[in-house]
Design a protein around this motif. Sequence first.
Motif, PDB file in Angstrom:
ATOM      1  N   ARG A  78       0.829  -1.212   0.000  1.00 58.98           N
ATOM      2  CA  ARG A  78       0.000   0.000   0.000  1.00 58.98           C
ATOM      3  C   ARG A  78       0.862   1.260   0.000  1.00 58.98           C
ATOM      4  O   ARG A  78       0.562   2.240  -0.695  1.00 58.98           O
ATOM      5  CB  ARG A  78      -0.936   0.001   1.209  1.00 58.98           C
ATOM      6  N   ASP A 138       1.002   4.071  -2.880  1.00 62.48           N
ATOM      7  CA  ASP A 138       0.737   5.464  -2.535  1.00 62.48           C
ATOM      8  C   ASP A 138       1.883   6.375  -2.979  1.00 62.48           C
ATOM      9  O   ASP A 138       1.668   7.418  -3.599  1.00 62.48           O
ATOM     10  CB  ASP A 138       0.535   5.570  -1.023  1.00 62.48           C
ATOM     11  N   ASP A 147      -6.846  -4.901  -0.780  1.00 62.68           N
ATOM     12  CA  ASP A 147      -7.210  -3.608  -0.191  1.00 62.68           C
ATOM     13  C   ASP A 147      -6.191  -2.546  -0.583  1.00 62.68           C
ATOM     14  O   ASP A 147      -5.638  -1.857   0.265  1.00 62.68           O
ATOM     15  CB  ASP A 147      -7.294  -3.750   1.332  1.00 62.68           C
ATOM     16  N   LEU A 148      -5.916  -2.420  -1.878  1.00 67.47           N
ATOM     17  CA  LEU A 148      -4.888  -1.492  -2.349  1.00 67.47           C
ATOM     18  C   LEU A 148      -5.452  -0.072  -2.378  1.00 67.47           C
ATOM     19  O   LEU A 148      -6.193   0.299  -3.281  1.00 67.47           O
ATOM     20  CB  LEU A 148      -4.390  -1.903  -3.731  1.00 67.47           C
ATOM     21  N   ARG A 149      -5.116   0.692  -1.357  1.00 66.67           N
ATOM     22  CA  ARG A 149      -5.537   2.095  -1.270  1.00 66.67           C
ATOM     23  C   ARG A 149      -4.441   2.875  -0.579  1.00 66.67           C
ATOM     24  O   ARG A 149      -3.521   2.309  -0.011  1.00 66.67           O
ATOM     25  CB  ARG A 149      -6.866   2.228  -0.527  1.00 66.67           C
ATOM     26  N   ARG A 150      -4.550   4.184  -0.635  1.00 65.22           N
ATOM     27  CA  ARG A 150      -3.519   5.041  -0.046  1.00 65.22           C
ATOM     28  C   ARG A 150      -3.398   4.775   1.450  1.00 65.22           C
ATOM     29  O   ARG A 150      -4.375   4.451   2.115  1.00 65.22           O
ATOM     30  CB  ARG A 150      -3.847   6.511  -0.310  1.00 65.22           C
ATOM     31  N   TYR A 197      -6.902  10.692   0.902  1.00 67.13           N
ATOM     32  CA  TYR A 197      -7.607  10.004  -0.186  1.00 67.13           C
ATOM     33  C   TYR A 197      -7.795  10.873  -1.419  1.00 67.13           C
ATOM     34  O   TYR A 197      -7.853  10.386  -2.523  1.00 67.13           O
ATOM     35  CB  TYR A 197      -8.958   9.480   0.296  1.00 67.13           C
TER      36      TYR A 197
END
Length: 199
Positions: A122, A126, A137-140, A145
Amino acid sequence: MTKKLNSLQAALETVLGERIRHFKRDRGEITITVSAADYFDVAKALHDDPSLKFEQLVDLCGMDMFTYKDQPWDGPRFVTVLHLLSVSLNWRLRVKVFAPDDDLPVVASVNPIWNSANWYERESFDMYGIIYEGHEDLRRILTDYGFIGHPMRKDFPVSGHVEMRYDAETRRVVYQPVTIEPREITPRVIREDKYGGLH
């Protein structure tokens, strides 16, 4: 140390064979480079094969090779680097994989193999924009956001694109273009005779 590295090298060459694109042995460490197409299978073999047993992923990070060592770089721009540890066999390994497409850097996620890769992937996504295919769950993780871009890329502007501040009138956080004016910082020179109690 040399005997242990010889054993590790032999095990790597036996298990991985032609999937090792580049092999480097330097300063008592081994680094292998594998292709993005082979990356997940290689990681699985490193973890599962009884002659290797890399049970632990110590670190995973992204890198931007754009102007590597202040020199033009001829090759894929984005690379993921893993540091692996075999607790049972007491040896370490560095693995590199380059994303084949600079415009949309994608490599497989190794989170199904080592769950410690979760936040590392992650962070790499990012900071560098490397996409880890198969990550659930690949998010910043470090930037907001609504953040635009990837701040560790070497072509990211030093001052960024937008800034965030609290607006008292609307009573909420707002985004606006960066308002920092570039300026030259000159050190302050103090020329007092008795500055700091010195005589």
